[in-house]
Design an enzyme around this catalytic site. Structure first.
Site, PDB file in Angstrom:
ATOM      1  N   HIS A  34      -7.046  -2.718   1.210  1.00  0.00           N
ATOM      2  CA  HIS A  34      -5.724  -2.129   1.472  1.00  0.00           C
ATOM      3  C   HIS A  34      -5.084  -1.667   0.168  1.00  0.00           C
ATOM      4  CE1 HIS A  34      -5.157  -2.660   5.713  1.00  0.00           C
ATOM      5  NE2 HIS A  34      -5.398  -3.953   5.672  1.00  0.00           N
ATOM      6  N   GLU A  74      -8.725  -7.247   2.876  1.00  0.00           N
ATOM      7  CA  GLU A  74      -7.354  -7.228   2.351  1.00  0.00           C
ATOM      8  C   GLU A  74      -7.283  -6.468   1.031  1.00  0.00           C
ATOM      9  OE1 GLU A  74      -5.047  -7.907   4.219  1.00  0.00           O
ATOM     10  OE2 GLU A  74      -6.042  -9.140   5.724  1.00  0.00           O
TER      11      GLU A  74
HETATM   12 ZN   LIG Z   1      -5.769  -5.060   7.349  1.00  0.00          ZN
END
Ligand SMILES: [Zn+2]
Ligand SMILES: *[C@@H]1O[C@H](CO)[C@@H](O)[C@H](O)[C@H]1NC(C)=O
Ligand SMILES: *[C@@H]1O[C@H](CO)[C@@H](O)[C@H](O)[C@H]1NC(C)=O
Ligand SMILES: [Ca+2]
Length: 600
Positions: free
Chosen positions: A410, A407
């Protein structure tokens, strides 16, 4: 009074119901590089359009029109270069942002008209240390019409339209007026504003036509639906816990992890600091040190619900530690303040501040998942970790390192591609690579020797060989048969991401085979070892590639990054690795090529 029906009428003009747009006139994948269809609000489908980018790299570099003038700034040089390449007037080119990295200098530009910038016609120029242009990406357009620069529809009405269509509220982040290129080649004037709904996990940037009132497009800041799996196994979880003393890197985080300024007055003794804040529910619900001296020792009890106090603390501490570690690691490799990273205080080193990562652990907004929203530089990246109900007691995603690293990555890729806008991994193909980079970073962080075993994301959590993706990442093409051409039959960004992550796994293996492996790569990015080379090229290439890159663009950016930093020493290693999975010299339109340049 404005009627509800009026909003809907204007929405219907621009978007179609998802159910009515199934028949595709062309193979769906032919639009991967320029489009992304999203279902928003109450089942509406919005198809965002991004003009195709051209991308050229120039090896050792070429001159720009101001090359002879030693006093010219990189911004002036970039404008002059773009103007000369595209044969457009300088006053149609606006500088948006830029930064000087270790291996290259980057300027990000936008097309403009009547001093109003375009949202989706952008360019990026990179210079090497000899002031030569090494990369040039552009989605500038030759419009067949441009709307008047004076809006006919007031901002308030545009906000109401966007709120009604997207099912969220205007979040008060200042709205802007920007031009927006439509698929038919016309250019609309748009009110651009952010629409958010925390509970529903919605965070869009909406583009509403300032003349017709139509919702033309959205940027989706949220990368979601990554993990449909069981959380970590009990024994692996307990085995993983260690007490780390002073893990912070003082170059990357000069005030440490618990200080948002440079004086002791801005210190905290909680899971809140300059790079991140980890909380549950509201930002005041952080974990306070277990004993004086910034000790955060909370033992997770896997037999108890994740929501008992000690487990909440363990989750906040683990997530806080990981996001800070990724901050420091990526900082060492170039994701700095000037390169649009996430910090409260930038210590005067450039970029926009007040945007540390907010980590909501055990967020009640979702289940069996996690997500990360990347708004533009200057607004916090938002990570949300959910609980998982596949087991009893439930498990906590914040304790699964793969999830947190995926995450957080990103945020890195969305900020570094395209100059900090959060708008440049929005097409299906680029969004797919976004998922791939996130898996590849998790892969990178979990190596512990020069061996390159198959990497299985979430192996612990699913307790099965293939983990949460369709195949392990592998150098063995029988274990992982994904190739560039596989994308033609894939539609979903995580599936497309697997193709890219597997290519990068093979690039990594080739570089480590050639140059060895450093055990201190996380804190020392200076060595010649293959894992260090890999991460430098990974980060360097992000700023070189164009907005909404294709696989081919992204590959070219890696090759150019190697020229910039290593004089092209790894050219053949890179080409052979990419070509081994179909992304060779002649790869295009999802047709494989195994060809490598002459001499490789
Ligand atoms: Zn992802
Ligand atoms: C190193 O990683 C492998 C998996 O890649 C794992 O099986 C092994 O236990 C790890 N070793 C250590 C010392 O962590
Ligand atoms: C590749 O994987 C297949 C299937 O697991 C295996 O039979 C084969 O021996 C592997 N090849 C190499 C070179 O390891
Ligand atoms: Ca920032």
């Amino acid at each position: 009074m404005v009627s509800f029906n009026k909003f809907l009428a204007s929405v219907f003009l621009a978007v179609a119901y998802a159910s009515s747009s199934i028949a595709a006139p062309r193979p769906a994948h032919s639009k991967f590089a320029t489009h992304r269809a999203r279902v928003v609000g109450r089942g509406l489908q919005v198809e965002a359009f991004h003009p195709p980018s051209t991308f050229q790299t120039f090896g050792e570099g070429i001159d720009h029109p101001l090359s002879k003038r030693t006093e010219s700034t990189m911004e002036d040089s970039a404008v002059a270069f773009v103007g000369s390449q595209l044969k457009v007037d300088f006053n149609t080119i606006a500088v948006r942002s830029g930064f000087s990295g270790e291996a290259a200098k980057h300027v990000f530009l936008r097309q403009s008209h009547d001093s109003i910038p375009f949202a989706n016609a952008v360019a990026n120029v990179a210079f090497n240390h000899d002031d030569k242009v090494v990369a040039f990406g552009s989605s500038f357009v030759t419009p067949n019409s441009i709307a008047s620069s004076s809006p006919a529809i007031p901002l308030e009405a545009a906000i109401a339209t966007a709120e009604a269509a997207l099912g969220g509220k205007f979040n008060q982040h200042p709205a802007t007026l920007e031009y927006f290129v439509k698929q038919d080649g016309s250019v609309a004037l748009t009110h651009v504003m952010q629409i958010q709904d925390g509970e529903a996990g919605i965070w869009f940037e909406a583009f509403v036509d300032a003349h017709s009132g139509e919702l033309l497009s959205v940027t989706d800041f949220v990368a979601k639906a990554s993990y449909q799996v069981l959380p970590i196994q009990k024994e692996m979880l307990t085995q993983g816990f260690e007490v780390l003393t002073d893990p912070q890197d003082m170059t990357a985080s000069p005030a440490g992890w618990h200080n948002t300024g440079t004086t002791s007055a801005t210190s905290t003794s909680t899971t809140a600091g300059n790079n991140a804040i980890a909380f549950k529910g509201t930002q005041s619900s952080v974990t306070t040190q277990s004993s004086n001296g910034l000790n955060f020792i909370f033992t997770q009890d896997p037999t108890q619900a994740p929501t008992v106090a000690a487990n909440v603390d363990a989750a906040r501490v683990n997530a806080f530690y990981l996001v800070n570690s990724i901050h420091d690691l990526t900082y060492k490799y170039g994701f700095t303040e000037a390169a649009f990273n996430f910090q409260q205080n930038n210590f005067g080193k450039g970029g926009a501040q007040n945007d540390r990562v907010t980590i909501s652990v055990q967020s009640s907004a979702g289940i069996d998942n996690a997500d990360f929203s990347t708004p533009p530089d200057g607004q916090s990246g938002a990570m949300r970790m959910f609980l998982w109900d596949f087991t009893s007691p439930m498990r906590d995603g914040a304790l699964e390192n793969d999830i947190v690293v995926h995450e957080n990555t990103h945020g890195v890729t969305n900020r570094m591609t395209g100059g900090g806008t959060g708008r440049c991994l929005q097409t299906t193909e680029a969004g797919g690579m976004g998922e791939g980079w996130s898996d590849a970073m998790a892969d990178w962080t979990e190596h512990n020797s020069s061996a390159v075993p198959d990497f299985v994301l979430g192996a612990y959590v699913e307790n099965k060989a293939s983990g949460i993706r369709t195949h392990p990442y592998s150098t063995n093409a029988t274990v992982n048969p994904l190739r560039y051409s596989s994308i033609a039959t894939l539609n979903e960004v995580h599936n497309i991401g697997e193709v890219w992550a597997n290519m990068l796994h093979n690039v990594y293996a080739a570089l480590v085979a050639a140059h060895g492996w450093s055990a201190t790569a996380r804190t020392d990015p200076t060595g010649p070892e293959g894992n260090i080379v890999f991460l430098h090229l990974f980060i360097d290439a992000l700023a070189l590639q164009p907005c909404n890159p294709t696989f081919v663009n992204a590959r070219d950016a890696w090759i150019q990054a190697d020229v910039n930093r290593y004089g092209g020493a790894n050219k053949c290693i890179l080409w052979n690795a990419f070509a081994s999975r179909g992304l060779g010299v002649n790869a295009a339109n999802f047709v494989d090529s195994s060809a490598v340049p002459a001499g490789c």
